[in-house]
Design a protein around this motif. Structure first.
Motif: not given
Length: 54
Positions: A13, A16-20, A23-24, A27, A34, A38, A42
């Motif tokens: 988890k 996955h959160l670190s990668a998200t 990515e954000q 952006s 948000t 996150m 994390k």
């Protein structure tokens, strides 16, 4: 669920959160609220992993 399995799930988890989060951050239309939530989640996961892994 065994402690080892629980730790593995927490680590997945966290990864996955670190990668998200990464990515954000790349952006152009990032939602700061948000993203902040996150990052807090994390950190909470990392603290729980550290606590259980000791």
């Amino acid at each position: 669920m065994s402690l080892g399995a629980h730790l593995q799930e927490l680590k997945k988890k966290h990864a996955h959160l670190s990668a998200t989060v990464e990515e954000q951050q790349r952006s152009p239309a990032v939602d700061e609220l948000t993203l902040r939530n996150m990052k807090k989640e994390k950190l909470r996961l990392k603290e729980e992993i550290t606590r259980l892994d000791s």
